[in-house]
Design a protein around this motif. Structure first.
Motif, PDB file in Angstrom:
ATOM      1  N   LEU A   1      -1.164   9.197   9.210  1.00  0.00           N
ATOM      2  CA  LEU A   1      -0.795   9.438   7.811  1.00  0.00           C
ATOM      3  C   LEU A   1       0.189  10.600   7.720  1.00  0.00           C
ATOM      4  O   LEU A   1       0.948  10.708   6.775  1.00  0.00           O
ATOM      5  CB  LEU A   1      -2.030   9.717   6.952  1.00  0.00           C
ATOM      6  CG  LEU A   1      -2.800   8.469   6.549  1.00  0.00           C
ATOM      7  CD1 LEU A   1      -4.118   8.850   5.893  1.00  0.00           C
ATOM      8  CD2 LEU A   1      -1.983   7.601   5.625  1.00  0.00           C
ATOM      9  N   ARG A   2       0.155  11.439   8.729  1.00  0.00           N
ATOM     10  CA  ARG A   2       1.122  12.533   8.771  1.00  0.00           C
ATOM     11  C   ARG A   2       2.452  12.053   9.340  1.00  0.00           C
ATOM     12  O   ARG A   2       3.440  12.756   9.290  1.00  0.00           O
ATOM     13  CB  ARG A   2       0.567  13.687   9.608  1.00  0.00           C
ATOM     14  CG  ARG A   2      -0.647  14.306   8.967  1.00  0.00           C
ATOM     15  CD  ARG A   2      -1.178  15.485   9.777  1.00  0.00           C
ATOM     16  NE  ARG A   2      -2.528  15.762   9.371  1.00  0.00           N
ATOM     17  CZ  ARG A   2      -3.614  15.310   9.970  1.00  0.00           C
ATOM     18  NH1 ARG A   2      -3.513  14.558  11.032  1.00  0.00           N
ATOM     19  NH2 ARG A   2      -4.807  15.600   9.536  1.00  0.00           N
TER      20      ARG A   2
ATOM     21  N   TYR B   1       0.798  -1.219   0.000  1.00  0.00           N
ATOM     22  CA  TYR B   1       0.000   0.000   0.000  1.00  0.00           C
ATOM     23  C   TYR B   1       0.835   1.275   0.000  1.00  0.00           C
ATOM     24  O   TYR B   1       0.296   2.369  -0.027  1.00  0.00           O
ATOM     25  CB  TYR B   1      -0.955   0.021   1.201  1.00  0.00           C
ATOM     26  CG  TYR B   1      -1.939  -1.118   1.186  1.00  0.00           C
ATOM     27  CD1 TYR B   1      -3.009  -1.113   0.301  1.00  0.00           C
ATOM     28  CD2 TYR B   1      -1.795  -2.203   2.038  1.00  0.00           C
ATOM     29  CE1 TYR B   1      -3.905  -2.158   0.274  1.00  0.00           C
ATOM     30  CE2 TYR B   1      -2.689  -3.259   2.020  1.00  0.00           C
ATOM     31  CZ  TYR B   1      -3.743  -3.233   1.131  1.00  0.00           C
ATOM     32  OH  TYR B   1      -4.627  -4.268   1.104  1.00  0.00           O
TER      33      TYR B   1
ATOM     34  N   SER C   1       2.518   2.748  -2.179  1.00  0.00           N
ATOM     35  CA  SER C   1       2.450   3.602  -3.368  1.00  0.00           C
ATOM     36  C   SER C   1       1.148   4.400  -3.444  1.00  0.00           C
ATOM     37  O   SER C   1       0.999   5.261  -4.296  1.00  0.00           O
ATOM     38  CB  SER C   1       2.603   2.750  -4.638  1.00  0.00           C
ATOM     39  OG  SER C   1       1.534   1.831  -4.732  1.00  0.00           O
ATOM     40  N   PHE C   2       0.199   4.119  -2.543  1.00  0.00           N
ATOM     41  CA  PHE C   2      -1.066   4.843  -2.545  1.00  0.00           C
ATOM     42  C   PHE C   2      -0.837   6.261  -2.028  1.00  0.00           C
ATOM     43  O   PHE C   2      -0.019   6.491  -1.149  1.00  0.00           O
ATOM     44  CB  PHE C   2      -2.092   4.150  -1.647  1.00  0.00           C
ATOM     45  CG  PHE C   2      -2.648   2.872  -2.222  1.00  0.00           C
ATOM     46  CD1 PHE C   2      -1.857   1.974  -2.911  1.00  0.00           C
ATOM     47  CD2 PHE C   2      -3.982   2.553  -2.050  1.00  0.00           C
ATOM     48  CE1 PHE C   2      -2.367   0.793  -3.422  1.00  0.00           C
ATOM     49  CE2 PHE C   2      -4.507   1.374  -2.556  1.00  0.00           C
ATOM     50  CZ  PHE C   2      -3.698   0.497  -3.244  1.00  0.00           C
ATOM     51  N   SER C   3      -1.610   7.197  -2.533  1.00  0.00           N
ATOM     52  CA  SER C   3      -1.524   8.568  -2.038  1.00  0.00           C
ATOM     53  C   SER C   3      -2.163   8.643  -0.648  1.00  0.00           C
ATOM     54  O   SER C   3      -2.945   7.776  -0.264  1.00  0.00           O
ATOM     55  CB  SER C   3      -2.262   9.525  -2.982  1.00  0.00           C
ATOM     56  OG  SER C   3      -3.666   9.321  -2.888  1.00  0.00           O
ATOM     57  N   LYS C   4      -1.848   9.708   0.082  1.00  0.00           N
ATOM     58  CA  LYS C   4      -2.453   9.883   1.404  1.00  0.00           C
ATOM     59  C   LYS C   4      -3.974   9.972   1.303  1.00  0.00           C
ATOM     60  O   LYS C   4      -4.683   9.445   2.146  1.00  0.00           O
ATOM     61  CB  LYS C   4      -1.880  11.117   2.098  1.00  0.00           C
ATOM     62  CG  LYS C   4      -0.463  10.900   2.564  1.00  0.00           C
ATOM     63  CD  LYS C   4       0.048  12.051   3.399  1.00  0.00           C
ATOM     64  CE  LYS C   4       1.477  11.748   3.835  1.00  0.00           C
ATOM     65  NZ  LYS C   4       2.013  12.723   4.746  1.00  0.00           N
ATOM     66  N   GLU C   5      -4.456  10.621   0.250  1.00  0.00           N
ATOM     67  CA  GLU C   5      -5.908  10.749   0.058  1.00  0.00           C
ATOM     68  C   GLU C   5      -6.547   9.373  -0.136  1.00  0.00           C
ATOM     69  O   GLU C   5      -7.613   9.095   0.413  1.00  0.00           O
ATOM     70  CB  GLU C   5      -6.226  11.655  -1.136  1.00  0.00           C
ATOM     71  CG  GLU C   5      -5.842  13.115  -0.941  1.00  0.00           C
ATOM     72  CD  GLU C   5      -4.342  13.365  -1.075  1.00  0.00           C
ATOM     73  OE1 GLU C   5      -3.635  12.594  -1.772  1.00  0.00           O
ATOM     74  OE2 GLU C   5      -3.861  14.323  -0.444  1.00  0.00           O
ATOM     75  N   GLN C   6      -5.902   8.514  -0.925  1.00  0.00           N
ATOM     76  CA  GLN C   6      -6.434   7.168  -1.138  1.00  0.00           C
ATOM     77  C   GLN C   6      -6.443   6.375   0.163  1.00  0.00           C
ATOM     78  O   GLN C   6      -7.404   5.652   0.447  1.00  0.00           O
ATOM     79  CB  GLN C   6      -5.590   6.424  -2.184  1.00  0.00           C
ATOM     80  CG  GLN C   6      -5.765   6.933  -3.596  1.00  0.00           C
ATOM     81  CD  GLN C   6      -4.761   6.295  -4.548  1.00  0.00           C
ATOM     82  OE1 GLN C   6      -3.570   6.269  -4.282  1.00  0.00           O
ATOM     83  NE2 GLN C   6      -5.270   5.778  -5.663  1.00  0.00           N
TER      84      GLN C   6
END
Length: 131
Positions: A73-74, A42, A44-49
């Motif tokens: 996430l931060r 996971y 490679s997923f963006s923070k939004e995803q």
């Protein structure tokens, strides 16, 4: 969660029925190995995803854990995935209790797939001798 579901994945009925009547090996994999795999899968997923994915499981994860996940996430993906393992573990435990399967535990601290496969085959051979 319906009994044949694991997250968003539905266990095929023939496979599920076999799980109920045959021995099942529970892979008790070291937490650090599981986190490493989650980060690889996971990462490679963006923070939004990731926030969207975490929000989808809020009901099962719990509001406090969801807030912690979003805060993490931060921080680092490793910390986030460590927290999410609690969610996954609850789901697997609930599934095993609901279907009343005959579980055999296998503790794994290996990371390489080939080594894990070897350990599973070894355990399966032990089980065959017992039943």
């Amino acid at each position: 969660m319906r009994v044949r579901e694991l997250g968003t994945v539905m266990i095929p009925k023939p496979f599920f029925l076999q799980m109920r009547i045959n021995p099942v090996i529970f892979l008790d994999i070291d937490k650090s190995v599981r986190i490493k795999r989650l980060v690889e899968e996971y990462g490679s997923f963006s923070k939004e995803q990731l926030i969207h994915a975490v929000n989808r499981i809020t009901k099962r994860l719990g509001r406090l854990a969801t807030k912690q996940s979003e805060s993490n996430l931060r921080m680092t993906l490793k910390q986030l995935h460590s927290l999410l393992l609690v969610y996954y573990d609850k789901g697997y435990l609930k599934l095993s209790k609901e279907i009343r399967i005959n579980l055999y535990h296998l503790i794994i601290d290996a990371y390489e797939i080939g080594e894990i496969a070897r350990l599973i085959i070894e355990k399966a051979n032990e089980i065959r001798q017992i039943i």
